[in-house]
Scaffold this motif. Structure first.
Motif, mmCIF file in Angstrom:
data_model
loop_
_atom_site.group_PDB
_atom_site.id
_atom_site.type_symbol
_atom_site.label_atom_id
_atom_site.label_comp_id
_atom_site.label_asym_id
_atom_site.label_seq_id
_atom_site.Cartn_x
_atom_site.Cartn_y
_atom_site.Cartn_z
ATOM 1 N N GLY A 189 -3.108 0.242 17.796
ATOM 2 C CA GLY A 189 -3.988 -0.289 16.765
ATOM 3 C C GLY A 189 -4.540 0.718 15.798
ATOM 4 O O GLY A 189 -5.076 0.333 14.749
ATOM 5 N N VAL A 190 -4.435 2.000 16.094
ATOM 6 C CA VAL A 190 -5.042 3.028 15.237
ATOM 7 C C VAL A 190 -4.436 3.034 13.837
ATOM 8 O O VAL A 190 -5.136 3.275 12.851
ATOM 9 C CB VAL A 190 -4.913 4.420 15.891
ATOM 10 N N ASP A 191 -3.157 2.739 13.734
ATOM 11 C CA ASP A 191 -2.460 2.874 12.455
ATOM 12 C C ASP A 191 -1.956 1.541 11.908
ATOM 13 O O ASP A 191 -1.087 1.506 11.051
ATOM 14 C CB ASP A 191 -1.289 3.842 12.593
ATOM 15 N N LEU A 192 -2.532 0.437 12.355
ATOM 16 C CA LEU A 192 -1.980 -0.871 12.010
ATOM 17 C C LEU A 192 -2.614 -1.493 10.775
ATOM 18 O O LEU A 192 -3.066 -2.641 10.800
ATOM 19 C CB LEU A 192 -2.117 -1.828 13.210
ATOM 20 N N SER A 237 -9.649 1.195 4.283
ATOM 21 C CA SER A 237 -8.862 -0.018 4.454
ATOM 22 C C SER A 237 -9.711 -1.047 5.202
ATOM 23 O O SER A 237 -10.096 -0.830 6.357
ATOM 24 C CB SER A 237 -7.590 0.287 5.252
ATOM 25 N N LEU A 238 -10.011 -2.162 4.552
ATOM 26 C CA LEU A 238 -10.807 -3.227 5.171
ATOM 27 C C LEU A 238 -9.844 -4.225 5.785
ATOM 28 O O LEU A 238 -9.137 -4.948 5.080
ATOM 29 C CB LEU A 238 -11.708 -3.890 4.134
ATOM 30 N N HIS A 297 -4.223 1.864 5.653
ATOM 31 C CA HIS A 297 -4.562 3.290 5.685
ATOM 32 C C HIS A 297 -3.373 4.132 6.123
ATOM 33 O O HIS A 297 -3.243 5.281 5.715
ATOM 34 C CB HIS A 297 -5.774 3.534 6.586
ATOM 35 N N TRP A 298 -2.492 3.547 6.953
ATOM 36 C CA TRP A 298 -1.285 4.246 7.402
ATOM 37 C C TRP A 298 -0.465 4.728 6.207
ATOM 38 O O TRP A 298 0.068 5.853 6.203
ATOM 39 C CB TRP A 298 -0.440 3.312 8.266
ATOM 40 N N ALA A 299 -0.351 3.875 5.182
ATOM 41 C CA ALA A 299 0.457 4.232 4.012
ATOM 42 C C ALA A 299 -0.102 5.455 3.305
ATOM 43 O O ALA A 299 0.650 6.296 2.789
ATOM 44 C CB ALA A 299 0.518 3.038 3.054
ATOM 45 N N PHE A 300 -1.420 5.591 3.301
ATOM 46 C CA PHE A 300 -2.043 6.746 2.659
ATOM 47 C C PHE A 300 -1.859 8.003 3.506
ATOM 48 O O PHE A 300 -1.727 9.107 2.958
ATOM 49 C CB PHE A 300 -3.518 6.456 2.380
ATOM 50 N N TRP A 301 -1.838 7.851 4.814
ATOM 51 C CA TRP A 301 -1.521 9.000 5.663
ATOM 52 C C TRP A 301 -0.150 9.576 5.322
ATOM 53 O O TRP A 301 0.046 10.797 5.375
ATOM 54 C CB TRP A 301 -1.499 8.589 7.127
ATOM 55 N N SER A 341 0.823 -1.210 0.000
ATOM 56 C CA SER A 341 0.000 0.000 0.000
ATOM 57 C C SER A 341 0.857 1.260 0.000
ATOM 58 O O SER A 341 0.447 2.293 -0.550
ATOM 59 C CB SER A 341 -0.954 0.000 1.196
ATOM 60 N N PHE A 342 2.056 1.195 0.584
ATOM 61 C CA PHE A 342 2.952 2.350 0.543
ATOM 62 C C PHE A 342 3.424 2.591 -0.890
ATOM 63 O O PHE A 342 3.459 3.737 -1.366
ATOM 64 C CB PHE A 342 4.146 2.138 1.476
#
Length: 309
Positions: A245-248, A176-177, A251-255, A157-158
């Motif tokens: 767990g918030v960034d695991l 992100s599912l 979706h982290w890669a899009f941030w 995803s990155f």
């Protein structure tokens, strides 16, 4: 951070419709293919990872999509992100991405993590395949979310999000599912990061929408849509990344590319006792409730992309 619009559904779940029963069958069939027939799929089980990618591409193609394979190399191995797209009719420059990772952690068949997310993306792609949308809608299956690639330049995803930024693409929202198939009615089945245990139900029978503070509006809009359309328990939060767990997930890669993104999850290790274990098998999945979540997500996505027909 914690207060969300609308109210979580708390009543008896309505019976599945005929269309939902068929969706349940497809989710179970595809998850059996991914987590039982293919099984563990990652860099150390490379042939199975390739089999998973080919299976995903084949399923996308069944729905008359043109599959784009974004390939990249790591240590003489080729990895692939797989993308299909519905071009928006009125706001094509605004892109909504619905994605999941299809790899599993070492020594794990990955039924819930993240077979459930993978087959949900496939079925959502099927449901939208004959629709027209105002915004552009992409379904993407990512490689290499799990260690040793997590939060590295080689996380699938990155690679994807970085390429989107380099191409100056306008990603309006990314969903992100991640691990969405396990539910329990037992009191105390839901755990929480320190500081949140007084704010959410301790019975793990709900789906969660979560992101960081910068994406609070995205979380609120998504859960508001889910609650309007779907009779299924839901919770949401926009939290500092210091909360476990918030960034695991992807979706982290899009941030990292300053794109708005959130995670939809059953909360993984905060609920699921078989997280990253060999016992993460298909018999642990609650397919009735998993189906209801996918149906609800279809309605949320429809709101975000503006379905025309």
């Amino acid at each position: 951070m914690l207060k969300m619009p609308g109210e979580s559904y708390r009543g008896v779940l309505p019976p599945l419709t005929e269309a939902e029963i068929y969706l349940k069958y497809l989710l179970e069939y595809n998850l059996h293919k991914l987590a039982v027939e293919i099984g563990e799929r990652n860099y150390s089980n490379y042939s199975q990872l390739r089999n998973a990618a080919n299976f995903i591409a084949s399923e996308f193609s069944k729905y008359n999509y043109q599959v784009r394979r974004q390939t990249y190399q790591v240590d003489n191995q080729t990895f692939e992100n797989l993308e299909v797209e519905i071009k928006g009719s009125y706001q094509p420059e605004q892109i909504v991405v619905v994605g999941s990772h299809y790899d599993s952690v070492f020594n794990c068949p990955g039924a819930n993590d993240n077979g459930t997310g993978t087959v949900a993306v496939l079925e959502l792609a099927r449901k939208f395949s004959e629709k027209k949308t105002s915004r552009t809608l992409r379904f993407v299956e990512f490689a290499n979310e799990e260690p040793p690639f997590f939060r590295t330049l080689n996380m699938g995803s990155f690679v994807y999000a970085k390429n989107c930024r380099q191409n100056q693409e306008n990603i309006f929202a990314m969903f992100s599912l991640e691990t969405i198939g396990y539910y329990s009615d037992n009191l105390g089945s839901q755990k929480f990061p320190p500081g949140l245990d007084n704010f959410y139900p301790s019975t793990g029978n709900y789906i969660t929408f979560v992101s960081n503070m910068a994406n609070r509006k995205l979380v609120c809009d998504a859960i508001s849509s889910f609650r309007r359309h779907t009779k299924f328990p839901s919770e949401g939060a926009a939290l500092p990344a210091l909360f476990s767990g918030v960034d695991l997930s992807d979706h982290w890669a899009f941030w990292q590319q300053n794109y708005p993104a959130l995670m939809v999850t059953d909360t993984a290790f905060l609920r699921y006792p078989y997280y990253h274990q060999p016992e993460d098998t298909i018999d642990k999945i609650d397919f009735d409730r998993f189906t209801r979540v996918v149906v609800g997500l279809e309605r949320v996505i429809a709101d975000f992309v503006g379905v025309i027909s």
